[in-house]
Write a protein that holds these residues in place. Structure first.
Motif, PDB file in Angstrom:
ATOM      1  N   ASP A 180      21.994 -37.512 -37.688  1.00  0.00           N
ATOM      2  CA  ASP A 180      23.260 -37.173 -38.346  1.00  0.00           C
ATOM      3  C   ASP A 180      23.696 -35.800 -37.864  1.00  0.00           C
ATOM      4  O   ASP A 180      22.977 -35.118 -37.120  1.00  0.00           O
ATOM      5  CB  ASP A 180      23.069 -37.178 -39.867  1.00  0.00           C
ATOM      6  CG  ASP A 180      24.384 -37.362 -40.626  1.00  0.00           C
ATOM      7  OD1 ASP A 180      25.448 -37.279 -39.989  1.00  0.00           O
ATOM      8  OD2 ASP A 180      24.331 -37.580 -41.846  1.00  0.00           O
ATOM      9  N   LYS A 181      24.874 -35.383 -38.292  1.00  0.00           N
ATOM     10  CA  LYS A 181      25.346 -34.043 -37.969  1.00  0.00           C
ATOM     11  C   LYS A 181      24.540 -33.041 -38.797  1.00  0.00           C
ATOM     12  O   LYS A 181      24.435 -33.171 -40.014  1.00  0.00           O
ATOM     13  CB  LYS A 181      26.843 -33.905 -38.278  1.00  0.00           C
ATOM     14  CG  LYS A 181      27.426 -32.558 -37.873  1.00  0.00           C
ATOM     15  CD  LYS A 181      28.931 -32.510 -38.080  1.00  0.00           C
ATOM     16  CE  LYS A 181      29.654 -33.238 -36.975  1.00  0.00           C
ATOM     17  NZ  LYS A 181      31.122 -33.037 -37.057  1.00  0.00           N
ATOM     18  N   ILE A 182      23.973 -32.055 -38.122  1.00  0.00           N
ATOM     19  CA  ILE A 182      23.154 -31.035 -38.769  1.00  0.00           C
ATOM     20  C   ILE A 182      23.897 -29.705 -38.701  1.00  0.00           C
ATOM     21  O   ILE A 182      24.276 -29.254 -37.614  1.00  0.00           O
ATOM     22  CB  ILE A 182      21.783 -30.885 -38.076  1.00  0.00           C
ATOM     23  CG1 ILE A 182      21.095 -32.256 -37.927  1.00  0.00           C
ATOM     24  CG2 ILE A 182      20.916 -29.895 -38.821  1.00  0.00           C
ATOM     25  CD1 ILE A 182      20.809 -32.955 -39.221  1.00  0.00           C
ATOM     26  N   ASN A 183      24.099 -29.111 -39.838  1.00  0.00           N
ATOM     27  CA  ASN A 183      24.804 -27.834 -39.874  1.00  0.00           C
ATOM     28  C   ASN A 183      23.868 -26.683 -39.555  1.00  0.00           C
ATOM     29  O   ASN A 183      22.771 -26.593 -40.097  1.00  0.00           O
ATOM     30  CB  ASN A 183      25.435 -27.607 -41.251  1.00  0.00           C
ATOM     31  CG  ASN A 183      26.582 -28.562 -41.519  1.00  0.00           C
ATOM     32  OD1 ASN A 183      27.329 -28.918 -40.609  1.00  0.00           O
ATOM     33  ND2 ASN A 183      26.710 -28.993 -42.753  1.00  0.00           N
ATOM     34  N   LEU A 184      24.318 -25.824 -38.612  1.00  0.00           N
ATOM     35  CA  LEU A 184      23.610 -24.567 -38.347  1.00  0.00           C
ATOM     36  C   LEU A 184      24.250 -23.515 -39.239  1.00  0.00           C
ATOM     37  O   LEU A 184      25.243 -22.888 -38.879  1.00  0.00           O
ATOM     38  CB  LEU A 184      23.771 -24.174 -36.869  1.00  0.00           C
ATOM     39  CG  LEU A 184      23.049 -25.022 -35.841  1.00  0.00           C
ATOM     40  CD1 LEU A 184      23.507 -24.657 -34.432  1.00  0.00           C
ATOM     41  CD2 LEU A 184      21.545 -24.839 -35.956  1.00  0.00           C
ATOM     42  N   ASN A 185      23.723 -23.370 -40.419  1.00  0.00           N
ATOM     43  CA  ASN A 185      24.361 -22.488 -41.394  1.00  0.00           C
ATOM     44  C   ASN A 185      24.312 -21.041 -40.948  1.00  0.00           C
ATOM     45  O   ASN A 185      23.270 -20.538 -40.530  1.00  0.00           O
ATOM     46  CB  ASN A 185      23.678 -22.625 -42.761  1.00  0.00           C
ATOM     47  CG  ASN A 185      23.910 -23.995 -43.367  1.00  0.00           C
ATOM     48  OD1 ASN A 185      24.959 -24.595 -43.167  1.00  0.00           O
ATOM     49  ND2 ASN A 185      22.936 -24.495 -44.092  1.00  0.00           N
ATOM     50  N   SER A 186      25.457 -20.373 -41.046  1.00  0.00           N
ATOM     51  CA  SER A 186      25.470 -18.934 -40.767  1.00  0.00           C
ATOM     52  C   SER A 186      25.132 -18.144 -42.032  1.00  0.00           C
ATOM     53  O   SER A 186      24.680 -17.012 -41.946  1.00  0.00           O
ATOM     54  CB  SER A 186      26.818 -18.501 -40.192  1.00  0.00           C
ATOM     55  OG  SER A 186      27.880 -18.949 -40.977  1.00  0.00           O
ATOM     56  N   VAL A 187      25.353 -18.738 -43.200  1.00  0.00           N
ATOM     57  CA  VAL A 187      24.850 -18.147 -44.448  1.00  0.00           C
ATOM     58  C   VAL A 187      23.431 -18.680 -44.631  1.00  0.00           C
ATOM     59  O   VAL A 187      23.226 -19.826 -45.019  1.00  0.00           O
ATOM     60  CB  VAL A 187      25.731 -18.506 -45.658  1.00  0.00           C
ATOM     61  CG1 VAL A 187      25.081 -18.026 -46.960  1.00  0.00           C
ATOM     62  CG2 VAL A 187      27.109 -17.862 -45.519  1.00  0.00           C
ATOM     63  N   ASP A 188      22.447 -17.841 -44.297  1.00  0.00           N
ATOM     64  CA  ASP A 188      21.058 -18.295 -44.350  1.00  0.00           C
ATOM     65  C   ASP A 188      20.565 -18.413 -45.785  1.00  0.00           C
ATOM     66  O   ASP A 188      19.729 -19.264 -46.087  1.00  0.00           O
ATOM     67  CB  ASP A 188      20.164 -17.338 -43.561  1.00  0.00           C
ATOM     68  CG  ASP A 188      18.874 -18.001 -43.113  1.00  0.00           C
ATOM     69  OD1 ASP A 188      18.950 -19.113 -42.576  1.00  0.00           O
ATOM     70  OD2 ASP A 188      17.799 -17.413 -43.311  1.00  0.00           O
ATOM     71  N   ILE A 189      21.072 -17.533 -46.649  1.00  0.00           N
ATOM     72  CA  ILE A 189      20.673 -17.573 -48.059  1.00  0.00           C
ATOM     73  C   ILE A 189      21.743 -16.902 -48.905  1.00  0.00           C
ATOM     74  O   ILE A 189      22.400 -15.966 -48.459  1.00  0.00           O
ATOM     75  CB  ILE A 189      19.308 -16.866 -48.276  1.00  0.00           C
ATOM     76  CG1 ILE A 189      18.728 -17.171 -49.667  1.00  0.00           C
ATOM     77  CG2 ILE A 189      19.438 -15.380 -48.071  1.00  0.00           C
ATOM     78  CD1 ILE A 189      18.248 -18.574 -49.856  1.00  0.00           C
ATOM     79  N   SER A 190      21.928 -17.409 -50.114  1.00  0.00           N
ATOM     80  CA  SER A 190      22.782 -16.735 -51.109  1.00  0.00           C
ATOM     81  C   SER A 190      22.095 -16.904 -52.456  1.00  0.00           C
ATOM     82  O   SER A 190      21.943 -18.017 -52.951  1.00  0.00           O
ATOM     83  CB  SER A 190      24.187 -17.337 -51.126  1.00  0.00           C
ATOM     84  OG  SER A 190      24.158 -18.718 -51.399  1.00  0.00           O
ATOM     85  N   ILE A 191      21.656 -15.770 -53.029  1.00  0.00           N
ATOM     86  CA  ILE A 191      20.899 -15.813 -54.273  1.00  0.00           C
ATOM     87  C   ILE A 191      21.311 -14.661 -55.184  1.00  0.00           C
ATOM     88  O   ILE A 191      21.857 -13.654 -54.727  1.00  0.00           O
ATOM     89  CB  ILE A 191      19.369 -15.729 -54.036  1.00  0.00           C
ATOM     90  CG1 ILE A 191      19.014 -14.489 -53.193  1.00  0.00           C
ATOM     91  CG2 ILE A 191      18.838 -16.999 -53.395  1.00  0.00           C
ATOM     92  CD1 ILE A 191      17.527 -14.249 -53.016  1.00  0.00           C
ATOM     93  N   MET A 192      21.030 -14.820 -56.468  1.00  0.00           N
ATOM     94  CA  MET A 192      21.161 -13.715 -57.420  1.00  0.00           C
ATOM     95  C   MET A 192      19.823 -12.985 -57.465  1.00  0.00           C
ATOM     96  O   MET A 192      18.779 -13.607 -57.684  1.00  0.00           O
ATOM     97  CB  MET A 192      21.528 -14.242 -58.800  1.00  0.00           C
ATOM     98  CG  MET A 192      22.908 -14.890 -58.890  1.00  0.00           C
ATOM     99  SD  MET A 192      24.259 -13.716 -58.654  1.00  0.00           S
ATOM    100  CE  MET A 192      24.086 -12.696 -60.134  1.00  0.00           C
ATOM    101  N   THR A 193      19.849 -11.671 -57.253  1.00  0.00           N
ATOM    102  CA  THR A 193      18.600 -10.904 -57.287  1.00  0.00           C
ATOM    103  C   THR A 193      18.355 -10.291 -58.662  1.00  0.00           C
ATOM    104  O   THR A 193      17.255  -9.823 -58.938  1.00  0.00           O
ATOM    105  CB  THR A 193      18.611  -9.798 -56.219  1.00  0.00           C
ATOM    106  OG1 THR A 193      19.713  -8.924 -56.447  1.00  0.00           O
ATOM    107  CG2 THR A 193      18.718 -10.410 -54.827  1.00  0.00           C
ATOM    108  N   ASN A 194      19.384 -10.257 -59.495  1.00  0.00           N
ATOM    109  CA  ASN A 194      19.250  -9.932 -60.915  1.00  0.00           C
ATOM    110  C   ASN A 194      20.463 -10.542 -61.622  1.00  0.00           C
ATOM    111  O   ASN A 194      21.197 -11.333 -61.010  1.00  0.00           O
ATOM    112  CB  ASN A 194      19.126  -8.417 -61.165  1.00  0.00           C
ATOM    113  CG  ASN A 194      20.300  -7.624 -60.616  1.00  0.00           C
ATOM    114  OD1 ASN A 194      21.450  -8.053 -60.697  1.00  0.00           O
ATOM    115  ND2 ASN A 194      20.018  -6.460 -60.049  1.00  0.00           N
ATOM    116  N   ASN A 195      20.693 -10.199 -62.861  1.00  0.00           N
ATOM    117  CA  ASN A 195      21.769 -10.846 -63.618  1.00  0.00           C
ATOM    118  C   ASN A 195      23.170 -10.548 -63.091  1.00  0.00           C
ATOM    119  O   ASN A 195      24.112 -11.289 -63.368  1.00  0.00           O
ATOM    120  CB  ASN A 195      21.699 -10.424 -65.094  1.00  0.00           C
ATOM    121  CG  ASN A 195      20.473 -10.988 -65.782  1.00  0.00           C
ATOM    122  OD1 ASN A 195      19.928 -12.010 -65.353  1.00  0.00           O
ATOM    123  ND2 ASN A 195      20.006 -10.315 -66.825  1.00  0.00           N
TER     124      ASN A 195
END
Length: 535
Positions: A180-195
């Protein structure tokens, strides 16, 4: 005398015609000279093919001639062969077609590091640690990276049969995977590090970067994000238009983002903020280092020039040249520098490249003194040209973007370098998970927070790691191990966290001891004081 004056218009006309013909003639002379040089190269190739003592590879000779021609230009004007061009296009597009796994070759065997989230391999149940031993019935033990990639990639909808050995149950299992088509994400991670704090790591500026970033920002806002750390460390850049789009997310009111100057007038362009976005007032800190280049520097430069946020880390690479790709008839391409770009204040980011042998090394070996650098005293005694930000702060051009807060990442010992270079961390964790993976997964399940807070390696496991490293021919150095012990155990834990919780596990672990991130996280009160953000 009267006769003389009557002839003036004719004289002027003659001069005009002469100038016109001269210009036309010079153009043709220039073309003829270029053609003559091209013919010269063709003649040399012909003589070499006919008379050289050994058989020659004409394609290789031509490619080397192109590289030689470009060697007298800037470091970023390059030739790209057809195979490399295909990979480059996939990277800029942000996708390719295949089975969707990250892998490493360990002891001649394809080992799945991680199935790509949402990809076809994950959907059929392939997991981290699986060994691929056959592809479509063919034994693939001993294959190299190039052959593996060529075999596993293919058109969307086609199928491939993978025979896998799974160490946790000591069985061989067959999986039929539909490519299938595989995305090479440029956003490697997006997380909350605190509230309140969101963290996004952007790895490149590809065709999908803006859309990925908008999705990531929207997701984090729903989780309560009120301030953002955008990590551009080791982001080598990419597409100019994506740098502009992403800058526009944070910069308002038709402000200049970047402009270019070229010998060819049609390449002179200005790029400004155009649309209004809900992220224009969010307190922002941007992480950079010597691996942040090109489009990363466009973004960081615009943020700094408009006093829109704070730049933290180490001075960026210093690449301020714009390349345009020109595809050749055989599928290869050349990327030719067509312009220089300038930040809103007028800074040119490009470093000097007179000594091209040292050009890349200089950025990597640069020594910087840690300091709060809001008024850019760090560059005060340099010969770089001065400019002013929107709020009147002095900044300097001609050598990358120097941060508002200079924080060094820190150096590690040769022992630690050898551990990482020889993949010892991953190999040890792979061995640990093959033996104890079921118990570890059973204890922590999906609870990353519990793992971060409670998991620590025992003394016996640390000793096992040291012995394992010695088996991989990494000689133990007690002094260097003691000096780097916290770093070594953090990286080891991060590899384990990645195996259990994918990228979120890796970043959540590593950020705990990341001094540049920790400094960025402490600066939001200062970021709020920047123009337009004060409460």
């Amino acid at each position: 005398m009267i006769k003389y004056f009557k002839n003036i218009p004719l004289l002027i006309l003659a001069v005009i015609i002469g100038v016109y013909l001269g210009l036309k003639l010079s153009k043709y002379i220039s073309i003829d000279q270029s053609q003559a040089e091209a013919n010269k190269l063709s003649q040399i190739l012909d003589y070499t093919e006919k008379y050289y003592v050994d058989t020659v590879n004409s394609k290789k000779l031509v490619e080397n001639a192109i590289k030689g021609m470009f060697s007298s230009l800037d470091p970023h004007t390059t030739y790209i062969d057809a195979e490399e061009q295909k990979l480059s296009e996939a990277e800029f597009r942000g996708n390719f077609e295949g089975i969707g796994v990250e892998f490493q070759i360990i002891h001649d065997t394809i080992t799945v590091v991680s199935p790509i989230t949402g990809g076809p391999s994950e959907s059929v149940g392939i997991i981290s640690g699986d060994r691929i031993i056959k592809i479509d019935g063919k034994n693939c033990i001993g294959w190299n990276n190039e052959k593996i990639i060529k075999t596993l990639r293919g058109s969307k909808g086609t199928k491939v049969l993978l025979s896998i050995y799974r160490p946790s149950n000591k069985k061989n299992i067959d999986f039929t995977v539909t490519r299938d088509k595989i995305n090479l994400n440029s956003v490697d991670i997006s997380i909350m590090t605190n509230n309140e704090t969101g963290y996004i790591y952007l790895t490149r500026f590809s065709e999908t970067s803006k859309d990925e970033l908008i999705d990531a920002l929207g997701k984090l806002q729903k989780q309560g994000m009120k301030q953002l750390i955008l990590d551009l460390r080791n982001n080598p850049g990419g597409l100019l238009n994506q740098a502009v789009f992403i800058s526009d997310l944070f910069i308002d009111n038709n402000k200049m983002i970047v402009y270019t100057k070229s010998r060819v007038p049609s390449f002179n362009e200005e790029f400004r903020a155009e649309k209004s976005y809900p992220f224009e007032k969010i307190p922002l800190v941007v992480l950079v280092n010597s691996g942040s280049a090109s489009a990363s520097e466009i973004f960081a430069g615009a943020i700094q020039d408009w006093d829109r946020g704070l730049i933290v880390g180490e001075t960026t690479f210093g690449k301020g040249l714009v390349q345009r790709p020109f595809e050749l008839s055989d599928g290869s391409a050349v990327r030719i520098t067509i312009a220089r770009y300038f930040t809103p204040s007028g800074r040119q980011i490009q470093r000097k490249y007179t000594d091209k042998e040292k050009y890349y090394l200089q950025a990597l070996t640069r020594e910087e003194k840690e300091q709060d650098n809001l008024n850019h005293q760090a560059e005060k005694d340099s010969l770089k040209p001065k400019f002013k930000t929107n709020a009147g702060r002095i900044v300097y051009g001609g050598g990358g973007i120097t941060p508002d807060y200079i924080i060094n990442a820190g150096r590690i010992t040769n022992y630690s370098i050898e551990l990482r270079k020889n993949n010892v961390y991953y190999l040890f964790i792979r061995k640990l998970m093959d033996k104890n993976g079921f118990d570890i997964k059973n204890k922590y399940g999906n609870d990353l927070k519990k793992f971060i807070n409670e998991f620590n390696f025992s003394e016996s496991q640390i000793n096992d790691f040291i012995k394992f490293a010695e088996q991989q021919k990494i000689k133990f150095n007690n002094k260097e191990f003691s000096q780097d012990k916290d770093y070594i155990l953090t990286v080891l834990k991060a590899f384990l966290a990645r195996d259990l919780f994918n990228r979120e596990g890796w970043y959540s672990t590593m950020l705990k001891r990341d001094v540049q991130f920790q400094k960025a996280n402490s600066l939001f009160e200062e970021a709020k004081k920047m123009k337009g953000l004060k409460n």
